[in-house]
Design an enzyme around this catalytic site. Structure first.
Site, PDB file in Angstrom:
ATOM      1  N   HIS A  59       0.836  -1.204   0.000  1.00 42.69           N
ATOM      2  CA  HIS A  59       0.000   0.000   0.000  1.00 42.69           C
ATOM      3  C   HIS A  59       0.867   1.250   0.000  1.00 42.69           C
ATOM      4  O   HIS A  59       1.881   1.300   0.694  1.00 42.69           O
ATOM      5  CB  HIS A  59      -0.935  -0.005   1.218  1.00 42.69           C
ATOM      6  CG  HIS A  59      -2.048  -0.982   1.060  1.00 42.69           C
ATOM      7  ND1 HIS A  59      -1.872  -2.333   1.205  1.00 42.69           N
ATOM      8  CD2 HIS A  59      -3.338  -0.798   0.733  1.00 42.69           C
ATOM      9  CE1 HIS A  59      -3.016  -2.941   0.980  1.00 42.69           C
ATOM     10  NE2 HIS A  59      -3.924  -2.033   0.685  1.00 42.69           N
ATOM     11  N   GLN A  80      -7.697   8.432  -2.000  1.00 39.42           N
ATOM     12  CA  GLN A  80      -6.953   9.520  -1.352  1.00 39.42           C
ATOM     13  C   GLN A  80      -7.474  10.886  -1.795  1.00 39.42           C
ATOM     14  O   GLN A  80      -7.581  11.809  -0.986  1.00 39.42           O
ATOM     15  CB  GLN A  80      -5.454   9.381  -1.628  1.00 39.42           C
ATOM     16  CG  GLN A  80      -4.833   8.207  -0.883  1.00 39.42           C
ATOM     17  CD  GLN A  80      -3.319   8.267  -0.843  1.00 39.42           C
ATOM     18  OE1 GLN A  80      -2.714   9.348  -0.895  1.00 39.42           O
ATOM     19  NE2 GLN A  80      -2.694   7.112  -0.735  1.00 39.42           N
ATOM     20  N   ALA A 114      -8.374   3.028   5.679  1.00 37.20           N
ATOM     21  CA  ALA A 114      -9.452   3.135   4.697  1.00 37.20           C
ATOM     22  C   ALA A 114      -9.970   4.565   4.801  1.00 37.20           C
ATOM     23  O   ALA A 114     -10.764   4.879   5.674  1.00 37.20           O
ATOM     24  CB  ALA A 114     -10.553   2.121   4.988  1.00 37.20           C
ATOM     25  N   VAL A 115      -9.491   5.429   3.919  1.00 38.37           N
ATOM     26  CA  VAL A 115      -9.756   6.860   4.055  1.00 38.37           C
ATOM     27  C   VAL A 115     -11.118   7.288   3.530  1.00 38.37           C
ATOM     28  O   VAL A 115     -11.544   8.409   3.777  1.00 38.37           O
ATOM     29  CB  VAL A 115      -8.642   7.710   3.391  1.00 38.37           C
ATOM     30  CG1 VAL A 115      -7.309   7.487   4.088  1.00 38.37           C
ATOM     31  CG2 VAL A 115      -8.544   7.440   1.906  1.00 38.37           C
TER      32      VAL A 115
END
Length: 160
Positions: A59, A80, A114-115
């Site tokens: 990642h 993102q 996990a944005v």
């Protein structure tokens, strides 16, 4: 679809880690998306620590060098960007780079979150808080966050 097609398509929900799909392909057909996600989660849990760390390291850092060079996957770029990490002020970028460096130095792998559904301030707060954890806790946290990312991506794949 063939096994190879399954691995190519479904394997993409794990960042640069098609081995997860390879480990569950023989279990097809799956009764539901949740059954598929559960099988893949078990494959990761059973993989052993070295393979799990390799998964976490696959990642990209949040707003890191891969983002600056345009080398992230489309899914990571979108996630993102959705969290506003592509619109950081110079001060926010410097803060995030510092947090990324401290985290990576302490744990040996990048911060994973996990944005989706989070803003920059929530991400900064989570990074700061998680720096207080030990390595085993952070590996578990990272794998849980990857599972959340996979859930989002799998839902997108199936609904798309």
């Amino acid at each position: 679809m063939s096994d190879a097609q399954f691995v190519q398509i479904v394997g993409a929900v794990y960042e640069h880690s098609p081995w997860v799909a390879e480990r569950v392909v023989s279990q097809r057909p799956f009764a539901s998306a949740e059954a598929l996600r559960s099988a893949m989660r078990r494959a990761v849990q059973q993989a052993g620590e070295a393979q799990q760390i390799k998964l976490v390291r696959a990642h990209p850092e949040l707003a890191g060098t891969a983002a600056a060079r345009g080398e992230m996957t489309a899914a990571s770029t979108s996630e993102q960007g959705g969290a506003g990490l592509n619109q950081l002020t110079p001060e926010e970028l410097a803060r995030l780079q510092s947090l990324n460096a401290r985290y990576s130095e302490k744990f040996g792998f990048p911060f994973v979150m996990a944005v989706r559904g989070h803003d920059r301030q929530a991400i900064f707060a989570a990074m700061t808080q998680r720096l207080n954890n030990d390595r085993d806790t952070e590996l578990r946290n990272s794998l849980e966050q990857i599972d959340r990312v996979v859930s989002f991506r799998l839902n997108d794949l199936i609904s798309g």
